[in-house]
Design a protein around this motif. Structure first.
Motif, mmCIF file in Angstrom:
data_model
loop_
_atom_site.group_PDB
_atom_site.id
_atom_site.type_symbol
_atom_site.label_atom_id
_atom_site.label_comp_id
_atom_site.label_asym_id
_atom_site.label_seq_id
_atom_site.Cartn_x
_atom_site.Cartn_y
_atom_site.Cartn_z
ATOM 1 N N LEU A 218 4.565 9.276 -0.866
ATOM 2 C CA LEU A 218 4.318 7.790 -0.655
ATOM 3 C C LEU A 218 5.157 7.147 -1.614
ATOM 4 O O LEU A 218 5.752 5.964 -1.354
ATOM 5 C CB LEU A 218 2.725 7.448 -0.653
ATOM 6 C CG LEU A 218 2.469 6.062 -0.364
ATOM 7 C CD1 LEU A 218 3.145 5.776 0.797
ATOM 8 C CD2 LEU A 218 0.983 5.975 -0.317
ATOM 9 N N MET A 219 5.179 7.829 -2.920
ATOM 10 C CA MET A 219 5.806 6.720 -3.847
ATOM 11 C C MET A 219 7.127 6.658 -3.641
ATOM 12 O O MET A 219 7.989 5.754 -3.618
ATOM 13 C CB MET A 219 5.694 7.450 -5.340
ATOM 14 C CG MET A 219 4.336 7.230 -5.924
ATOM 15 S SD MET A 219 4.131 5.681 -6.588
ATOM 16 C CE MET A 219 2.644 5.086 -5.841
ATOM 17 N N GLY A 220 7.761 7.928 -3.191
ATOM 18 C CA GLY A 220 9.322 7.978 -2.672
ATOM 19 C C GLY A 220 9.699 7.032 -1.627
ATOM 20 O O GLY A 220 10.797 6.479 -1.566
ATOM 21 N N ASP B 59 7.906 4.328 -0.480
ATOM 22 C CA ASP B 59 7.785 3.040 -1.223
ATOM 23 C C ASP B 59 9.118 2.662 -1.753
ATOM 24 O O ASP B 59 9.726 1.713 -1.731
ATOM 25 C CB ASP B 59 6.592 2.698 -1.987
ATOM 26 C CG ASP B 59 5.354 2.720 -0.912
ATOM 27 O OD1 ASP B 59 5.319 2.630 0.180
ATOM 28 O OD2 ASP B 59 4.215 2.682 -1.934
ATOM 29 N N TYR B 60 9.558 3.621 -2.853
ATOM 30 C CA TYR B 60 10.844 3.506 -3.620
ATOM 31 C C TYR B 60 12.005 3.141 -2.670
ATOM 32 O O TYR B 60 12.684 2.202 -2.795
ATOM 33 C CB TYR B 60 11.095 4.287 -4.613
ATOM 34 C CG TYR B 60 12.287 4.166 -5.271
ATOM 35 C CD1 TYR B 60 12.173 3.509 -6.516
ATOM 36 C CD2 TYR B 60 13.389 5.058 -5.280
ATOM 37 C CE1 TYR B 60 13.328 3.153 -7.286
ATOM 38 C CE2 TYR B 60 14.455 4.770 -5.944
ATOM 39 C CZ TYR B 60 14.276 3.796 -6.870
ATOM 40 O OH TYR B 60 15.573 3.565 -7.609
ATOM 41 N N THR C 31 3.215 11.832 -4.044
ATOM 42 C CA THR C 31 4.711 11.742 -4.564
ATOM 43 C C THR C 31 5.457 11.337 -3.341
ATOM 44 O O THR C 31 6.415 10.345 -3.737
ATOM 45 C CB THR C 31 5.059 13.124 -4.955
ATOM 46 O OG1 THR C 31 4.011 13.450 -5.890
ATOM 47 C CG2 THR C 31 6.339 13.310 -5.363
#
Lengths: 126, 610
Positions: free
Chosen positions: B393-395, B397-398, B391
């Motif tokens: 990492l997704m954030g 990256d976003y 989660t």
């Protein structure tokens, strides 16, 4: 000029935060639907008609493997590519298994957005 | 000659008295008999007293009084009613040079008997015609009263038959008045005393022999040169189930035993007769016609006459049937005991083996349970940690894609966060790997090939760090049962450690060898616990030329999460995983600093397949 129709990605994962952020990351490129309840995922897939399904392996009530079998057993969904996401495997294991779990490709969490996109693209084209 | 015989008898008896062996006693007694049997003698009262001394096992013999002619004069009693005759005798005795006799005189038999009661008289000169006794009864009366004393008859009766009769009745001599001179009289007196003493001594010997033969529980026999019994004692009489010892005389062992035993005994005796060599202390199995089997402890000797010639055999046998039977029982019991003991030992060995197996199984189960719980824990941790990491990492990256462009600081922060995510992920992955190493997926593999492939996989890092690689792989190394992927992981771990230790370049040497532990000094470190002299092994050595590992840290290098690398560079799980994989292959791993030049040597030993 006709805009290319966005591919439809169904993400099935009980991690709400992850699915929200992955949707944000992929929304520009794909038409994303998230399903956090695996037991409702089959119905969602039948309705959504995805081009690719991202499926978490370890989920409560119904795990990704079982759900994948149900999807494959559904006529209109049996050709849809499925990519597993797992938090329980080491990347070396992914390599040693040839990147497959039960015949499906998989990605080990945590995966970067770039890698996730690359994987999705690869399997959408195959 | 007679005097010599007596002396010898005395000496021999003296010797016999001190001996403890009854065989020797019989031998010597028989020798006495052989030597003295020609002497005239009559029965005398028993000359021994007491019982067998339980300490010395010898008979308390009462030997003759000291025999000295030079001591005080020997008292002689003359019983003579004729004063003239008495005077003649007196003159003969007194006039003799060096006379050793002192003469006392009485005129009647009753007077003589009365004097004799007082003792001290050693010889009686007896006239038969006395006023108080008829001449044909005089000797008998006196002899019956003092049978232990020598009596010489001095008589006017010139009758050879009468004289012979008196000698046979026990008189030492019969001298006819007027027909003997002083010399003859004195010689007769001397001889009479000596002869009487010899008779008494002989009687004692006979009594001893009789006592021995009759009382000893051992079986004693005498046989002639044809192995015929000439004498057996009561013990042997009873053994033969005879009522009278004389019944055996003239018979042989063939009359009492089976041919099997009789023949063997006969051959023994014939050999003794030929060679004179005794048979001492043999154990004989005696088989009887009625089927009985008895056992005897036997000694057999040559029987010699007075000239030393072998004229037969004699022997002593002790019935040891009970002992042999008990011995047999004991042997059987011992054999049974040995058998049972062996059984117990076998059962014990089985138990030990089972116990060892159980312990091993238990250890494996505990280990498996530990691994399983570690594995379960690791999987759980992985799931619970990796999902939030995902989660985050997704954030990250976003945020990177949508807000960092043009904002250097934001980009920097997000990169740091991404690195932290990777670090956390690598720890979790290491934990997963560590816990998942339990069963090797083994197949026959070429170890040298695995080493070469692993070197290929780190080739980029080697080149980048300017590290020279030296390989010395022994083609004699046989194929081993290995999990190829896990072994590659082992070598990559070791090579990566070496590469990181030689950041400024160096040499990485990899050696394989087929070896045999021929000397104890080779068995050092963990090898000593796993191998023994004569065992074969495959050795892999990975040497680097880095700074080495501080000695105090060496004992900790296999501890999970222990690392000497900077934070973020090592998980502390590489060597523990490596060791676990080696141990799964029944191998041993040893890490030590190279002496002198520095650097680390990692040694791995694999047991050769049987």
């Amino acid at each position: 000029m006709t805009a290319m129709k966005k591919k439809r990605i169904l993400i099935v994962d009980d991690e709400v935060g992850f699915t929200r952020l992955v949707s944000l990351n992929l929304a520009y490129q794909y038409f994303v639907r998230v399903e956090n309840s695996p037991e409702q995922a089959l119905a969602a897939a039948q309705e959504f008609k995805p081009d690719l399904i991202l499926l978490d392996v370890m989920m409560p009530k119904l795990d990704g493997g079982e759900l994948a079998s149900q999807i494959r057993a559904t006529a209109e969904l049996k050709a849809v590519p499925i990519v597993f996401l797992t938090a329980a495997a080491a990347s070396r294991e992914v390599n040693s298994r040839g990147g497959q779990i039960g015949g499906f490709p998989f990605l080990a969490k945590p995966v970067s957005v770039a890698d996730l996109r690359a994987c999705i693209e690869k399997h959408l084209q195959s | 000659m007679e005097e010599e015989a007596i002396m010898e008898t005395r000496e021999d008896l003296g010797l016999v008295q001190g001996r403890t062996g009854f065989t020797g006693l019989i031998f010597r007694l028989f020798r006495q008999l052989s030597i003295t049997r020609n002497l005239p003698f009559s029965h005398a009262r028993a000359g021994y007293h007491g019982r067998v001394d339980p300490k010395t096992k010898s008979w308390p013999l009462k030997i003759l009084e000291p025999f000295t002619e030079t001591a005080a004069k020997q008292r002689v009693l003359l019983i003579e009613d004729s004063r003239v005759d008495a005077q003649v005798i007196r003159n003969m005795i007194d006039q003799a040079a060096h006379s050793v006799f002192h003469l006392e005189e009485v005129e009647t038999l009753s007077g003589g008997l009365q004097r004799l009661e007082h003792g001290g008289i050693e010889l009686v000169l007896l006239d038969l015609s006395l006023p108080d006794s008829p001449k044909d009864q005089t000797f008998t009366k006196l002899h019956s009263a003092v049978s232990h004393l020598p009596i010489i008859i001095l008589s006017g009766i010139d009758d050879q038959d009468f004289a012979n009769q008196k000698v046979q009745e026990g008189a030492q001599d019969y001298l006819i008045k007027g027909q003997f001179d002083a010399r003859l009289l004195l010689r007769s007196m001397r001889y009479a005393i000596k002869r009487k003493r010899a008779e008494i001594a002989l009687a004692q010997e006979r009594e001893l022999l009789r006592a021995l033969l009759h009382n000893i529980p051992d079986r004693i026999y005498f046989k002639d040169e044809k192995s015929r019994f000439i004498r057996i004692n009561p013990a042997l009489t009873a053994h033969f189930k005879l009522s009278d010892p004389h019944a055996a005389i003239g018979k042989t062992d063939f009359d009492f035993f089976t041919v099997e035993h009789a023949q063997a005994a006969y051959e023994d005796e014939q050999r003794i007769l030929r060679t004179g060599h005794p048979v001492v202390g043999i154990i004989e199995k005696e088989t009887h016609p009625d089927g009985r089997v008895t056992w005897a402890f036997t000694s057999k000797m040559p029987l010699r006459n007075k000239h030393g010639q072998i004229v037969g055999t004699f022997g002593v046998s002790r019935d040891i049937t009970d002992i042999v039977m008990k011995e047999e029982q004991l042997k059987r019991a011992n054999a049974e005991l040995t058998r049972k003991s062996e059984e117990i030992l076998k059962v014990l060995a089985d138990l030990k083996s089972s116990n060892k197996e159980l312990k091993n199984t238990q250890a494996h189960l505990i280990q498996a349970a530990k691994l399983e719980s570690v594995g379960t824990l690791a999987a759980g941790v992985a799931h619970e940690v990796k999902n939030p990491l995902q989660t985050i990492l997704m954030g990250v990256d976003y945020l990177t894609e949508n807000f960092a462009t043009g904002h250097e600081t934001v980009t920097l922060v997000l990169d740091e966060m991404r690195e932290a995510i990777k670090r956390a992920d690598s720890i979790v992955r290491g934990l997963l790997e560590f816990s998942s190493v339990n069963q090797p997926n083994a197949s026959e593999e070429d170890l040298n090939r695995v080493v070469e492939k692993s070197i290929g996989l780190v080739h980029y890092q080697l080149t980048k760090s300017r590290i020279q690689i030296v390989t010395d792989l022994d083609p004699a190394v046989p194929r081993l049962s290995l999990d190829r992927i896990k072994m590659e992981q082992v070598f990559i771990n070791l090579f990566m450690n070496a590469i990181q230790a030689m950041a400024n370049g160096g040499t990485l040497t990899v050696r394989t060898r087929l070896i045999r532990f021929e000397e104890a000094q080779l068995l050092t470190g963990p090898a000593a616990r796993h191998f023994k002299i004569g065992d074969g092994a495959v050795l892999v050595e990975v040497n680097d030329t880095g700074p080495g590992i501080p000695e105090e840290l060496l004992p900790k290098i296999f501890d999970p999460f222990f690392t000497t690398k900077p934070t973020g560079k090592g998980t502390g799980l590489g060597l523990p995983v490596t060791k676990k994989i080696i141990e799964l292959h029944s191998g041993v791993i040893d890490v030590r600093n190279l002496p002198g030049s520095g650097g680390v040597r990692v040694t791995i030993l694999f047991r050769l397949p049987p």
